[in-house]
Enzyme design. Structure first.
Site, short mmCIF file in Angstrom:
data_model
loop_
_atom_site.label_atom_id
_atom_site.label_comp_id
_atom_site.label_asym_id
_atom_site.label_seq_id
_atom_site.Cartn_x
_atom_site.Cartn_y
_atom_site.Cartn_z
N GLU B 60 0.77 -1.25 0.13
CA GLU B 60 0.02 0.16 -0.05
C GLU B 60 0.95 1.27 0.12
OE1 GLU B 60 -0.46 -2.77 2.14
OE2 GLU B 60 -2.36 -3.51 1.34
N HIS B 129 -11.01 -4.39 9.49
CA HIS B 129 -11.46 -4.41 8.22
C HIS B 129 -12.78 -3.55 8.11
CE1 HIS B 129 -8.78 -7.60 7.74
NE2 HIS B 129 -8.91 -7.63 6.35
#
Lengths: 319, 327
Positions: B60, B129
């Site tokens: 990322e 998440h």
């Protein structure tokens, strides 16, 4: 590989300009007349300048917190760099960036960076643009030994290698990350061996030898341009001064500093130019005088330049 | 207008823009054949190929940073991360690099990039998440922050985000992906950033919300209309820049304000809206203290019932409104 006289003398010019520039800035900080902080490249002029000189017009660079040599190496105007350090509106970043944020996008210099390891991914993305647009241009990403322990180093080198992006990851290994020696921050001696993990070539060179730096960078650039992917160059060098303005250098001994000063990149290169009849003492002196004068003029320009107007405070946050 | 899902509307926005401008590409994890974690880019690789629907390594920091590097050298990248939570790994690239490049280099550069982040809870995926971290992004000058609640808004706002010359954080509520609505088909249809939308007009209370909570707010508002309580539902749509004017005008009209968001309350964006009202001349029109109905200050738990209890329910919203009316 023959290097033309013009290029060699230009490298010398930019190297001594960087040296004089850095020494002058150091003086200003010692006198307390300069705001902020700075990270000087005294002793690292060959790695910073000769590598930039090996690039073509239209190639890109990303730089580090120790980036004055890169800005000068890319041919940025010294008056604008000096004015930037003085925080003046005539500076390359209009006085808002300072020592760690020098950029000239028109010259392909995507900027120095206040975050260690901040440039890896930006360079990778800039190289992705070159590949997608098939420009034939490359990116040179400067970083230090310490930055190679950041996660962004691994992520970016992995990405650049798997996509075969045209980037030279150029390590200026000056043996210390602030005060911590390489031996205490990594289990290997050479940053360049990390290239093996990404299946890419690497070079370990004498970073104080401008000719070696130039030639190696040319060779690596050719490799990148041919579409074969990224390369690591590790240039071994040394900074004479502290990490930043407030460093007393208690972590290293005078003997070590003196040993490196005997391998001064400017003296080595000057001797090379003279011994190979590329330039005589008079020509050398002329370049040095010109560089000194340029610094004097830059200081005068910076001092006489206005501060940014207060209404500039909120300008340029958004395009 | 054509009926489609939120997910299809996002895909259509990207497809239309990519057909027009070859500098746009998408970079993310498993967005090619796999179609992305939530299937948003499904099929796009067939039209645009793997060069423009770029499957990246699980990196990322490099993905967001490379987008910034590509953006300043002439491309217009769209980043898709699998979950909003993972932006933490790319935060240096987003906050210290992309958001700063223009200002700290003296306004000489533009950083046209969009970072699409599926956020929110409700899938049982638990604490790493399920977050709503929009307040973080709003706290960084240089970023724009968009959080659409309907398919049509998603399409119009994403197109504007892609055309914007600044880094835009585009927060998609993953529970909305399969919701449907009527969507403008005109490829030139866009919705400007920084404009809130009054989804329902009312005279008694200003309910200010965005993202997934809009649906619950509208259900509550319709129910309460039967009790002759008329709620004005404002969907902010863009959080930065914030459409303060619409909020202030509405509160001046109704004299009461309630803010509803899914993100946890402490340090949440609701506080900024409260302050916006309190600092404006709408303050003098207030008939009651402003109320925030927001997520509980906890990490999102896995258990279905606990997870549900962590975010505002219709009942919570209704209770807040009664409180506001002293009922």
């Amino acid at each position: 590989m023959d290097i033309s006289k013009d290029i060699l003398l230009e490298i010398y010019d930019r190297m001594v300009t960087t040296r004089f520039f850095s020494e002058r800035i150091n003086e200003f900080f010692i006198k307390g007349i300069m705001h902020g902080t700075t990270h000087l490249s005294v002793g690292e002029e060959a790695s910073g300048v000769a590598s930039c000189m090996a690039l073509d017009k239209g190639d890109y660079t990303t730089s580090t917190h120790r980036g004055h040599s890169h800005a000068i190496g890319r041919g940025m105007e010294v008056i604008k760099i000096m004015a930037e350090l003085f925080g003046k509106v005539t500076g390359c970043s209009k006085g808002k960036g300072g020592s760690m944020h020098l950029a000239d996008f028109d010259k392909g210099h995507l900027g120095s960076n206040g975050v260690v390891g901040g440039g890896f991914a930006i360079a990778t993305g800039a190289a992705l643009t070159q590949k997608m647009k098939d420009t034939g241009k490359i990116v040179l990403c400067f970083f230090g030994d310490g930055a190679s322990n950041e996660g962004s180093f691994h992520e970016s080198l992995n990405m650049a290698s798997v996509w075969k992006l045209p980037v030279i990851f150029f390590c200026e290994n000056n043996l210390y990350g602030v005060s911590t020696p390489v031996s205490k921050s990594m289990n290997i001696k050479d940053v360049a061996v990390r290239a093996k993990s990404y299946g890419i070539p690497s070079y370990i060179i004498d970073g104080n030898d401008a000719v070696e730096v130039y030639k190696t960078t040319r060779e690596a650039a050719k490799y990148c341009r041919s579409g074969q992917g990224p390369v690591i160059i590790e240039a071994k060098t040394y900074r004479y001064l502290g990490h930043s303005k407030s460093d007393e250098c208690e972590y290293r001994c005078a003997e070590e500093v003196n040993r490196w000063k005997k391998k001064d990149p400017i003296i080595i290169f000057k001797n090379y130019l003279i011994e190979n009849n590329i330039a005589n003492q008079i020509e050398i002196k002329r370049i040095e005088d010109k560089a000194l004068k340029e610094i004097d003029l830059a200081v005068e320009f910076a001092k006489n330049s206005p501060n940014p107007p207060l209404n500039a405070l909120t300008e340029d946050v958004y395009a | 207008m054509k009926e489609m899902t939120y997910s299809e509307a996002i895909r259509l926005a990207m497809t239309e823009e990519m057909r027009k401008d070859e500098n746009i590409f998408i970079i993310g994890e498993d967005i090619g054949i796999y179609g992305g974690t939530f299937g948003v880019t499904k099929g796009m690789i067939d039209e645009f190929g793997e060069e423009r629907i770029k499957d990246a390594p699980i990196s990322e920091a490099a993905i967001v940073g490379a987008a910034a590097g590509a953006a300043v050298t002439g491309m217009r990248p769209i980043v898709e991360l699998p979950f909003l939570d993972f932006i933490t790994i790319g935060m240096d690239a987003l906050v210290n690099q992309a958001a700063k490049m223009r200002y700290m280099f003296g306004g000489n550069e533009k950083v046209p990039m969009v970072v699409r982040l599926p956020g929110g809870s409700g899938t049982g995926a638990a604490a790493q998440h399920s977050q709503n971290l929009e307040a973080w992004f709003c706290h960084v000058p240089g970023l724009k922050v968009v959080a659409p609640s309907t398919p049509n808004d998603a399409k119009g706002l994403l197109k504007s985000s892609i055309r914007d010359d600044n880094p835009v954080v585009f927060i998609e509520s993953k529970l909305l992906y399969n919701t449907t609505g009527m969507v403008e088909e005109d490829p030139e249809f866009t919705i400007p950033l920084g404009k809130a939308d009054i989804k329902l007009e009312g005279s008694d209370i200003s309910l200010i919300t965005y993202g997934r909570m809009l649906k619950k707010a509208l259900i509550v508002a319709k129910e309460l209309a039967k009790e002759n309580i008329y709620i004005e539902v404002i969907d902010l749509r863009t959080l930065a820049p914030l459409d303060k004017d619409t909020i202030i005008q509405s509160v001046k009209k109704t004299g009461r304000a309630i803010i509803v968001h899914e993100a946890v309350k402490t340090g949440g964006f609701g506080g900024e809206i409260v302050a916006t009202i309190a600092e404006s001349d709408a303050f003098d029109f207030l008939k009651a203290p402003i109320i925030r109905i927001a997520g509980v200050d906890i990490p999102i738990p896995h258990n279905k019932e606990l997870e549900k209890a962590a975010v505002p329910s219709e009942k919570d919203i209704k209770a807040g409104i009664y409180r506001l009316l002293n009922k």
